[in-house]
Scaffold this motif. Structure first.
Motif, short mmCIF file in Angstrom:
data_model
loop_
_atom_site.label_atom_id
_atom_site.label_comp_id
_atom_site.label_asym_id
_atom_site.label_seq_id
_atom_site.Cartn_x
_atom_site.Cartn_y
_atom_site.Cartn_z
N VAL A 304 0.84 -1.19 0.00
CA VAL A 304 0.00 0.00 0.00
C VAL A 304 0.87 1.24 0.00
CG1 VAL A 304 -0.21 0.00 2.53
CG2 VAL A 304 -1.93 1.15 1.11
N ASN A 305 0.59 2.17 -0.89
CA ASN A 305 1.43 3.35 -1.08
C ASN A 305 0.82 4.62 -0.47
OD1 ASN A 305 3.39 1.91 -2.54
ND2 ASN A 305 2.17 2.11 -4.42
N ILE A 306 -0.20 4.48 0.31
CA ILE A 306 -0.84 5.65 0.92
C ILE A 306 -1.00 5.41 2.41
CG2 ILE A 306 -3.19 4.81 0.49
CD1 ILE A 306 -4.06 7.71 0.07
N ASN A 307 -0.78 6.44 3.18
CA ASN A 307 -0.95 6.36 4.63
C ASN A 307 -2.37 6.81 4.98
OD1 ASN A 307 -0.80 6.37 7.39
ND2 ASN A 307 0.98 7.72 7.54
N TYR A 308 -3.20 5.86 5.39
CA TYR A 308 -4.59 6.18 5.69
C TYR A 308 -4.76 6.94 7.01
CZ TYR A 308 -6.28 3.25 1.87
OH TYR A 308 -6.54 2.71 0.62
N GLY A 309 -3.74 6.94 7.84
CA GLY A 309 -3.80 7.73 9.08
C GLY A 309 -4.91 7.27 10.00
N ILE A 310 -5.75 8.21 10.43
CA ILE A 310 -6.79 7.90 11.41
C ILE A 310 -7.94 7.10 10.79
CG2 ILE A 310 -6.27 9.95 12.78
CD1 ILE A 310 -8.61 11.34 11.52
N PHE A 311 -7.93 6.92 9.47
CA PHE A 311 -9.02 6.23 8.80
C PHE A 311 -8.71 4.76 8.53
CE2 PHE A 311 -8.76 10.64 7.27
CZ PHE A 311 -9.92 11.15 7.84
N ILE A 312 -7.53 4.32 8.86
CA ILE A 312 -7.12 2.96 8.50
C ILE A 312 -7.97 1.91 9.20
CG2 ILE A 312 -5.32 2.90 10.30
CD1 ILE A 312 -3.67 1.19 8.28
N GLN A 313 -8.33 2.16 10.47
CA GLN A 313 -9.12 1.17 11.19
C GLN A 313 -10.51 1.04 10.60
OE1 GLN A 313 -9.32 1.88 15.40
NE2 GLN A 313 -10.14 -0.15 15.86
N ALA A 314 -11.11 2.15 10.18
CA ALA A 314 -12.44 2.09 9.59
C ALA A 314 -12.41 1.32 8.28
CB ALA A 314 -12.96 3.50 9.36
N ILE A 315 -11.37 1.54 7.45
CA ILE A 315 -11.28 0.83 6.17
C ILE A 315 -10.99 -0.65 6.39
CG2 ILE A 315 -10.04 0.73 4.00
CD1 ILE A 315 -9.62 3.74 4.21
N GLN A 316 -10.15 -0.94 7.38
CA GLN A 316 -9.86 -2.35 7.69
C GLN A 316 -11.12 -3.08 8.15
OE1 GLN A 316 -6.69 -2.13 10.56
NE2 GLN A 316 -5.08 -2.29 9.00
N ASN A 317 -11.97 -2.40 8.88
CA ASN A 317 -13.20 -3.02 9.36
C ASN A 317 -14.30 -3.04 8.30
OD1 ASN A 317 -12.12 -3.45 11.92
ND2 ASN A 317 -12.80 -1.45 12.68
N GLY A 318 -14.00 -2.53 7.12
CA GLY A 318 -14.95 -2.56 6.02
C GLY A 318 -16.15 -1.66 6.23
N VAL A 319 -15.95 -0.54 6.94
CA VAL A 319 -17.06 0.36 7.21
C VAL A 319 -17.63 0.94 5.94
CG1 VAL A 319 -17.68 2.52 8.36
CG2 VAL A 319 -16.19 0.89 9.51
N THR A 320 -16.80 1.19 4.94
CA THR A 320 -17.27 1.82 3.70
C THR A 320 -18.13 0.89 2.86
OG1 THR A 320 -15.22 1.16 2.58
CG2 THR A 320 -15.27 3.34 3.62
N THR A 321 -18.10 -0.41 3.13
CA THR A 321 -18.85 -1.37 2.32
C THR A 321 -20.00 -2.02 3.08
OG1 THR A 321 -17.28 -3.12 2.94
CG2 THR A 321 -16.84 -1.89 0.91
N THR A 322 -20.18 -1.68 4.35
CA THR A 322 -21.23 -2.32 5.15
C THR A 322 -22.57 -1.61 4.94
OG1 THR A 322 -20.64 -0.93 7.04
CG2 THR A 322 -19.59 -3.10 6.88
N SER A 323 -23.58 -2.09 5.64
CA SER A 323 -24.91 -1.50 5.55
C SER A 323 -24.91 -0.13 6.24
CB SER A 323 -25.95 -2.41 6.21
OG SER A 323 -25.67 -2.56 7.60
N PHE A 324 -25.96 0.62 5.98
CA PHE A 324 -26.04 1.98 6.52
C PHE A 324 -26.04 1.97 8.05
CE2 PHE A 324 -28.84 5.24 8.32
CZ PHE A 324 -28.09 6.37 8.03
#
Length: 580
Positions: A304-324
């Motif tokens: 991975v070539n980008i530092n997600y910073g404070i958002f990495i945990q949310a992306i790892q938990n798949g928050v962007t792809t889950t239900s509302f």
């Protein structure tokens, strides 16, 4: 040319004068009707002018305040519209159209309330600042002055706040924009309007405070109101967090896509492939089978070539792809956690937007947390003040009874009485409140509370209204616990009771006769101490009080109004003097 005779000329002049007169008369009638109609319109407008301190405006201000707070809950939900769809080897972004329809309907309803607020503001009088020397000042009810003042001060602010900004962005602007231009700053335009609505909330709160002195009527309402505001702030922070997390994931895709586009022997990457509208095309499928964009942007990947910073945990938990519901409560918890821990610990990347977001969270959390704690202390103190006063007073009473070696049975009865008095009155002293009121209010309250009870007795019902008011004014609140003797048979009667709540047992032995006992139950609406009515008629009755023919005891907790014997005597004497 035809020459008319003098008779014809005279007839023509008369017709002309009649026609001209009729026109003038008709014109004057029309002008009078117009003036009358205009006066009617002005009078109707003046009748529609609302008092800023009246119940209608106060109720509307509270309703509108709730709608403003609700709008701060609805607007950040638009940040959850961008969603990520697909599987790990091919992802794309789109908009949640079902959520967009729901939010559009809710937001449109709130916008209608803002428009109604503008209309009401044009019809609400204001206090002339030059007249506020003492008291509330004079109200300005001229519709023109009200309109001019409102336009100069708050009209344009309210108008901007009422604009359907999110609806226009979602349904008019976004469909015409390309995928790469739809990013977090684009959605954050909504926050600009939200800040204007926040300003309106502050003004509205100040206005309510000036009119009634408080926003919440009691301590519990104040506690709930402040907690709701804190949750709304956490909700806003969480929504921005989710939107920025999706934007960072999109930024990574775009960066990797542009990198692959410069590589030879590679299927060219088009940013439109990242839009779900074009993700099903044959070119998109060919590109998805050969690209490493999604692999390189995977948070679990070593490349991975980008530092997600404070958002990495949310992306790892798949928050962007889950239900509302899942993404919403995750974001709400994240926002609440940051506001209660002053934004720590946040490990940010070098991304400027991310650092500004973290700085804003820290500053916001310090201010909101300090305000929440301060306001909660005030409201909780108002809830516990009377209880604390009662606890201290009860401790002092117990110490007094112990010092004077009061028997346990008497201590119990004393404690029960004051406990009942506390429950019945909640620590409010009625007499002290009534003493602070003007004489007419004092009289009206006493009349409302006591007059029906007094008029049930023929002795009082024959008196003038003025004397009845005077008798009601002398009546006092009377409380007794269960099992208390009000009076015993043979004791002097000094007070007459009118029962409001509870029960009394009134018994007699007819002066101590053997095997004689008579008992009745007195309920709300009844009275006792009627011996004073006959006693008051005797001219020498001031020497001694009458003896009670009955024993009166409470069989349930009693609330009543009491009237002293001397007051009954004095009232009868005044009534008798007036009717001589």
């Amino acid at each position: 040319m035809v020459r008319l005779s003098p008779i014809d000329n005279e007839a023509r002049d008369k017709q002309h004068n009649l026609a001209t007169g009729s026109v003038k008369t008709m014109g004057s009638k029309i002008m009078l009707k117009l003036k009358g109609y205009s006066r009617f319109l002005i009078s109707r407008e003046e009748r529609r002018i609302l008092d800023p301190g009246g119940n209608v405006v106060l109720i509307w201000n509270r309703v509108f305040l709730v709608s403003c707070v609700a709008s701060h809950f609805i607007d950040p939900l638009f940040f959850f519209l961008p969603i990520v769809m697909g599987r790990g080897y091919q992802l794309c972004m789109t908009m949640d159209h079902q959520l967009a329809i729901i939010l559009t309907c809710l937001r449109s309803f709130l916008d209608m309330l803002f428009i109604a607020h503008i209309a009401i503001s044009f019809s609400t009088a204001y206090v002339d600042p030059g007249s506020k020397v003492l008291g509330k000042g004079e109200l300005v009810t001229d519709p023109k002055k009200i309109a001019n003042r409102y336009i100069r001060r708050n009209f344009f602010i309210d108008l901007v706040a009422a604009l359907p900004v999110p609806q226009v962005l979602v349904w008019a602007i976004m469909p015409s924009m390309s995928f790469k231009h739809i990013n977090a700053p684009f959605f954050l335009i909504i926050l600009v309007q939200s800040s204007i609505r926040l300003y309106i909330i502050i003004l509205l709160s100040i206005n309510i405070m000036e009119m009634v002195g408080f926003i919440a009527k009691n301590g519990w309402e104040g506690v709930i109101y402040n907690l709701v505001l804190y949750l709304v702030a956490s909700h806003v922070v969480g929504a921005i967090f989710y939107l920025t997390a999706v934007d960072r994931q999109k930024t990574c895709w775009e960066t990797q896509c542009s990198t692959e586009g410069r590589m030879p022997h590679q299927v060219p990457c088009d940013l439109t492939f990242l839009d779900c509208k074009y993700a099903t095309s044959s070119d998109s499928q060919s590109w998805a089978n050969s690209t490493n964009v999604f692999t390189d942007c995977n948070t679990n990947s070593n490349n991975v070539n980008i530092n997600y910073g404070i958002f990495i945990q949310a992306i790892q938990n798949g928050v962007t792809t889950t239900s509302f519901s899942e993404k919403y409560f995750y974001s709400l918890w994240w926002g609440l956690q940051q506001l209660t821990t002053y934004g720590n610990p946040l490990v940010t990347s070098s991304f400027i937007g991310e650092n500004l977001f973290a700085i804003g969270i820290t500053l916001l959390s310090i201010g909101l947390f300090a305000q929440l704690i301060g306001n909660m202390q005030i409201h909780m103190r108002s809830l516990s003040k009377n209880t604390e006063d009662w606890r201290m007073w009860q401790t002092e009473m117990e110490d007094w009874m112990t010092d004077h070696q009061i028997p346990d049975e008497l201590q119990y009865r004393i404690s029960q009485f004051f406990k009942y008095k506390w429950i019945a009155t909640q620590g409010v002293e009625e007499d002290s409140i009534l003493r602070q009121l003007p004489a007419d209010l004092h009289r009206d309250i006493k009349r409302y509370l006591c007059l029906d009870l007094v008029e049930r007795l023929p002795f009082f019902s024959a008196m003038d209204q003025q004397l009845l008011d005077a008798i009601c004014e002398r009546m006092t609140y009377f409380l007794r616990t269960e099992g208390t003797y009000i009076i015993r048979e043979g004791d002097p009667v000094k007070v007459m009771l009118f029962i409001i709540r509870g029960k009394l047992e009134s018994s007699t032995t007819d002066g101590g006769r053997t095997d004689f006992f008579n008992s009745i139950i007195l309920k709300p609406g009844d009275f006792c101490g009627e011996e004073l009515l006959t006693w008051a008629l005797l001219p020498s009755s001031s020497d001694s009080y009458p003896s009670s023919t009955r024993t009166v005891k409470t069989i349930a907790e009693l609330e009543a109004f009491s009237l002293q014997a001397d007051d009954i005597k004095q009232g009868y004497q005044i009534w008798g003097d007036l009717h001589k």
